[in-house]
Design a protein around this motif. Structure first.
Motif, short mmCIF file in Angstrom:
data_model
loop_
_atom_site.label_atom_id
_atom_site.label_comp_id
_atom_site.label_asym_id
_atom_site.label_seq_id
_atom_site.Cartn_x
_atom_site.Cartn_y
_atom_site.Cartn_z
N THR A 321 16.32 42.39 -20.29
CA THR A 321 15.02 41.72 -20.42
C THR A 321 14.02 42.73 -20.97
OG1 THR A 321 15.49 40.23 -18.59
CG2 THR A 321 13.17 40.51 -19.20
N LEU A 322 13.33 42.34 -22.06
CA LEU A 322 12.38 43.23 -22.72
C LEU A 322 11.00 42.59 -22.77
CD1 LEU A 322 14.46 44.39 -25.85
CD2 LEU A 322 14.15 45.63 -23.69
N ASP A 323 9.99 43.45 -22.68
CA ASP A 323 8.64 42.99 -22.97
C ASP A 323 8.49 42.86 -24.48
OD1 ASP A 323 8.05 43.06 -20.31
OD2 ASP A 323 7.18 45.08 -20.36
N LEU A 324 7.58 42.08 -24.87
CA LEU A 324 7.33 41.90 -26.30
C LEU A 324 6.96 43.25 -26.92
CD1 LEU A 324 7.19 39.75 -28.50
CD2 LEU A 324 4.75 39.47 -27.98
N GLY A 325 7.70 43.66 -27.98
CA GLY A 325 7.46 44.93 -28.63
C GLY A 325 8.24 46.09 -28.04
N GLU A 326 8.97 45.85 -26.95
CA GLU A 326 9.75 46.91 -26.30
C GLU A 326 11.11 47.04 -26.98
OE1 GLU A 326 10.86 48.33 -21.75
OE2 GLU A 326 10.37 46.24 -22.17
N SER A 327 11.72 48.22 -26.87
CA SER A 327 13.02 48.48 -27.50
C SER A 327 14.03 48.97 -26.46
CB SER A 327 12.89 49.52 -28.61
OG SER A 327 12.06 49.05 -29.65
N ALA A 439 -4.68 29.67 -11.06
CA ALA A 439 -4.67 28.35 -11.70
C ALA A 439 -3.49 27.51 -11.25
CB ALA A 439 -4.64 28.52 -13.21
N ILE A 440 -2.55 28.13 -10.53
CA ILE A 440 -1.37 27.40 -10.06
C ILE A 440 -1.77 26.52 -8.88
CG2 ILE A 440 0.97 27.63 -9.13
CD1 ILE A 440 1.14 30.33 -10.50
N THR A 441 -1.29 25.29 -8.89
CA THR A 441 -1.63 24.36 -7.81
C THR A 441 -0.43 24.18 -6.87
OG1 THR A 441 -0.93 22.49 -9.16
CG2 THR A 441 -3.25 23.12 -9.27
N GLY A 442 -0.75 23.66 -5.68
CA GLY A 442 0.31 23.40 -4.71
C GLY A 442 0.84 24.68 -4.08
N ASN A 443 2.03 24.59 -3.54
CA ASN A 443 2.66 25.76 -2.94
C ASN A 443 3.11 26.74 -4.04
OD1 ASN A 443 2.30 24.80 -0.36
ND2 ASN A 443 4.36 23.88 -0.26
N ILE A 444 3.01 28.04 -3.72
CA ILE A 444 3.30 29.07 -4.71
C ILE A 444 4.45 29.94 -4.20
CG2 ILE A 444 2.40 31.08 -5.94
CD1 ILE A 444 -0.37 29.83 -5.73
N LYS A 445 5.46 30.12 -5.06
CA LYS A 445 6.56 31.05 -4.76
C LYS A 445 6.13 32.44 -5.24
CE LYS A 445 10.76 29.53 -5.63
NZ LYS A 445 11.91 28.93 -6.37
N ILE A 446 6.18 33.41 -4.32
CA ILE A 446 5.74 34.77 -4.62
C ILE A 446 6.97 35.65 -4.81
CG2 ILE A 446 4.36 36.73 -3.85
CD1 ILE A 446 2.85 34.86 -2.02
N TYR A 447 7.01 36.37 -5.95
CA TYR A 447 8.06 37.34 -6.25
C TYR A 447 7.40 38.71 -6.46
CZ TYR A 447 11.00 33.29 -7.42
OH TYR A 447 11.71 32.11 -7.40
N GLU A 448 8.10 39.77 -6.07
CA GLU A 448 7.66 41.12 -6.44
C GLU A 448 8.40 41.49 -7.73
OE1 GLU A 448 7.78 45.72 -4.80
OE2 GLU A 448 7.73 44.09 -3.34
N TYR A 449 7.63 41.89 -8.75
CA TYR A 449 8.20 42.16 -10.07
C TYR A 449 8.33 43.67 -10.28
CZ TYR A 449 8.83 42.22 -15.13
OH TYR A 449 9.32 42.43 -16.39
N ASN A 450 9.57 44.11 -10.67
CA ASN A 450 9.83 45.52 -10.96
C ASN A 450 9.71 45.72 -12.46
OD1 ASN A 450 11.13 48.04 -11.56
ND2 ASN A 450 12.07 47.97 -9.51
N GLU A 451 8.66 46.38 -12.88
CA GLU A 451 8.40 46.53 -14.30
C GLU A 451 9.45 47.41 -14.97
OE1 GLU A 451 4.42 47.09 -17.06
OE2 GLU A 451 4.47 47.95 -15.06
N ALA A 452 10.02 48.36 -14.24
CA ALA A 452 11.01 49.27 -14.83
C ALA A 452 12.33 48.55 -15.11
CB ALA A 452 11.25 50.46 -13.91
N THR A 453 12.77 47.72 -14.17
CA THR A 453 14.06 47.03 -14.32
C THR A 453 13.93 45.61 -14.83
OG1 THR A 453 14.02 46.27 -12.02
CG2 THR A 453 15.05 48.40 -12.45
N LYS A 454 12.68 45.12 -14.95
CA LYS A 454 12.40 43.76 -15.41
C LYS A 454 13.07 42.72 -14.51
CE LYS A 454 10.32 45.37 -19.13
NZ LYS A 454 10.53 46.79 -18.91
N THR A 455 13.03 42.97 -13.22
CA THR A 455 13.65 42.05 -12.27
C THR A 455 12.62 41.56 -11.27
OG1 THR A 455 14.30 43.91 -10.85
CG2 THR A 455 15.92 43.13 -12.45
#
Length: 722
Positions: A321-327, A439-455
């Motif tokens: 998984t890559l960010d836009l512009g990442e290599s 801006a999200i409505t209703g119940n929200i699923k919360i995830y912790e995002y690891n920027e290094a591993t993109k997980t």
């Protein structure tokens, strides 16, 4: 006498006479010598006197004789060849047995006696005679071996044992072989005649039997010389060759041969002499027989002139998984590693998402998914899925303007901060943080995002109203609508101060995020604030406390104040510790109670909330001690203390001697090289069990601090690092 020496005839006669005299002298000398030798050797002309021969030992046919009273039996002498020239004397040691001159033994009375026979040369032999009242009967008979292994042509003499032993009567034994083609038996002597099994049975006249299982094998013929069918060979790697062991004599036994290669990386050999070559080089193949006769063959393995092609290809990554512009660089591995042509081609299934160059460098250019394929010259392929996301992280600072102004100020002048931030009792109270509005409505699923591993790691699902109580600063969260996964966003809270907005409760904040001894204080474990019973809706407040992970509420106010609000927050543990102000002499025990209760709650796995009326002085004192115990610097502790003044119409606007300097002065009397050690000493000064209390301090510190905090111990009455 006159001799004429000039007379030649006379001289010749004289010379002849002298020769006769010399010859007579020699003869006489020989006669005398022979006579002397004759006398010395006992009138014999032998030059070496032979020693006299020792008389042969005599034996009896029985060493033990069993007789019934009144019976007799003759003992036989096993004698030397000249028995007729010798005389023998017989004698009994006891009168219960008598013996005649011919060796006949008479059993007179019950008992034991020893019969001795002596030859006229002085040789003696004995036989023990046992006389019983009745005839001794045979009870059992056994053969000396139960199982016997022989080779064809071997013979074996069986030995029998009777019960009682050494019975002297005639056993009248019958011997029999169950398979005479395997083994024959004659008077106890078995002979192996053929391969197989046979049972040898011996039987007595009274029906007693004994058996032995005889196993006959072929006669093993060990080789005297060995050689191989080839002494040296040249072979191409990957080929095989069969070696044959030649033995002399030709009928030698062929089993038990061991084969060995001097270099198994070049060639190996199996138990039948088959050689398998692995790579170029030289190896010596040796065959050894069981009697250590050996022969060798030198094997020269030459490199095969066959092209080695790729069997498979793999990539170091299969999903990225890559960010836009990442290599990212993909690295291929071709098997086997000695493949001669390792040229590959790279392609992207969707170049609008990601491109790849000839070296496997992948660059994302648009949001979406593509497959990168690498292919060898013989069409072996490997693939990697590239997911390109447009990561738009929204940042949010929950601190209000007053807090921002305070941290950017060098004067720490609370009045000027209030004035510039319009802090007052009726409008913008400076202790109320901003709340992120999603801006999200209703119940929200919360995830912790690891920027290094993109997980992403799922945490929990909450009502959007409780979202702020499940996020901490400097962590990227991925928020997703429970009902619509396409409604999502990334959010990160900035700054270190985590303020909590609970309506009607003042000065609520997490003490996490501060630099401490060996790391940083974890968020979500200890909170400070004002009286939580001010809220208008206890159920909402209870839910917020539960979302914050709080399990224990510590009330630092008087017992009467505690009793009034004890009924609230029924699902939480509530503890009353009547604390003092600024570590003064009043209520020191209550202050210590507050510190200890918070530590015990955290160590047991429950978050703690401690408070007084408005979360200022008593709360600030306990926070000052807890943070100091964790190794927070004095400056950061003072900042935290001052932040407690951010509420409407504050009367105290700067640090005072009684609130800050007084605490530092009072702690200075306790031993320690730092405030951290002095506060630990203060806590242990009234301890009833110093070892247990110090263990609590160490556990609290290791739970609260994300890092490697110092572990303390007591040594010579002082607190020192372990």
């Amino acid at each position: 006498m006159y001799i004429d020496y000039n007379d030649s005839s006379n001289y010749s006669n004289k010379k002849a006479k002298n020769g006769i005299y010399i010859f007579l002298i020699i003869i006489l000398t020989l006669v005398l010598t022979i006579g002397v030798v004759y006398l010395v050797n006992g009138n014999s002309f032998s030059f070496n006197k032979q020693p006299e021969e020792e008389p042969e030992q005599i034996f009896l046919n029985e060493t033990t004789l069993y007789l019934e009273k009144g019976k007799s039996e003759k003992l036989q002498i096993v004698f030397p060849e000249d028995i007729d020239n010798q005389n023998f004397t017989w004698k009994s040691s006891d009168s219960n047995v008598t013996v005649s001159n011919d060796g006949t033994v008479y059993a007179n009375e019950v008992g034991t006696s020893v019969v001795t026979v002596t030859s006229d040369t002085g040789q003696t032999v004995t036989c023990e005679v046992v006389v019983s009242e009745e005839e001794i009967k045979l009870e059992d008979i056994t053969i000396d071996v139960e199982n016997l292994e022989l080779e064809v042509g071997d013979i074996y003499q069986f030995t029998l044992t009777t019960t009682p032993i050494d019975l002297n009567f005639d056993l009248n034994l019958t011997w029999e072989s169950s398979n005479s083609s395997v083994a024959t038996i004659d008077d106890g002597i078995v002979k192996a005649v053929g391969v197989g099994n046979s049972t040898i049975t011996v039987a007595t006249t009274n029906g007693k039997t004994a058996t032995c299982n005889v196993i006959v094998k072929e006669k093993e013929i060990l080789p005297t010389k060995v050689s191989l069918s080839a002494s040296d060979i040249a072979i191409i790697e990957g080929d095989t060759f069969d070696l044959e062991l030649i033995q002399e004599p030709s009928d030698a036994t062929l089993d038990g041969i061991s084969w060995k290669s001097s270099d198994t990386s070049v060639a190996i050999v199996n138990e039948d002499g088959k050689i398998n070559t692995l790579q170029s080089g030289i190896a010596i193949i040796t065959a050894t027989t069981k009697n250590d006769k050996a022969a060798s063959c030198i094997v020269i393995v030459k490199e095969a002139k066959v092209e080695i092609v790729a069997e498979s290809i793999t990539l170091n990554k299969t999903n990225v998984t890559l960010d836009l512009g990442e290599s990212v660089k993909l690295i291929e591995t071709i098997n086997p590693n000695n493949t001669e042509n390792k040229d590959v081609t790279w392609t992207s299934s969707n170049t609008s998402v990601a491109t790849v160059d000839n070296n496997g460098n992948v660059t994302s250019v648009g949001k979406g998914t593509t497959t990168i394929t690498v292919k060898t010259v013989n069409d072996k392929i490997a693939t990697c899925t590239i997911n390109v996301i447009k990561l738009d992280i929204k940042t949010f600072d929950q601190r209000n303007n007053a807090v921002v102004s305070y941290f950017s100020s060098t004067s720490r002048n609370m009045k000027s901060v209030y004035k510039s931030s319009n802090c007052n009792s009726s409008s913008n109270r400076c202790d109320i943080p901003k709340t992120y509005q999603t801006a999200i409505t209703g119940n929200i699923k919360i995830y912790e995002y690891n920027e290094a591993t993109k997980t992403k790691t799922y945490l929990k699902t909450v009502d959007k109203n409780y979202l702020p109580y499940n996020m901490v600063p400097n962590v990227i969260y991925y928020l997703e609508s429970e009902s619509n996964p396409n409604s999502n966003e990334y959010i990160k809270l900035t700054g270190d101060t985590r303020m909590i907005n609970i309506p009607k409760i003042r000065n609520v904040r997490d003490i996490g995020g501060k630099k401490a001894d060996g790391g940083t204080i974890n968020y979500g474990l200890v909170y400070r604030g004002a009286n939580p019973s001010y809220v208008s809706d206890i159920n909402i407040a209870t839910t917020i406390f539960q979302n914050l992970g709080i399990g224990t509420v510590v009330d630092l106010r008087s017992s009467s104040d505690f009793r009034k609000v004890k009924k609230y927050y029924a699902s939480l543990e509530k503890v009353n510790c009547v604390a003092g102000y600024f570590l003064g002499s009043t209520n020191i025990a209550g202050t210590r109670c507050g510190v200890e209760t918070v530590m015990k709650s955290v160590v047991s796995g429950k978050g703690a909330y401690f408070h007084c009326a408005v979360g200022k002085h008593r709360t600030g004192t306990v926070a000052y001690l807890l943070e100091g115990l964790l190794g927070v610097s004095l400056e950061d502790r003072l900042d935290d203390y001052e932040l407690s003044y951010f509420y409407g119409a504050a009367s105290n606007t700067i640090r005072t001697y009684s609130s800050i300097q007084g605490m530092s002065k009072r702690l200075s009397k306790y031993p320690g090289a730092s405030d951290q050690e002095r506060i630990i000493s203060w806590y242990l000064s009234t301890s009833k069990n110093i070892e247990n209390d110090l263990e609590l301090v160490n556990k609290f510190r290791s739970t609260m601090i994300n890092g490697t905090p110092t572990i303390y111990k007591i040594e010579n009455g002082k607190i020192v690092a372990a």
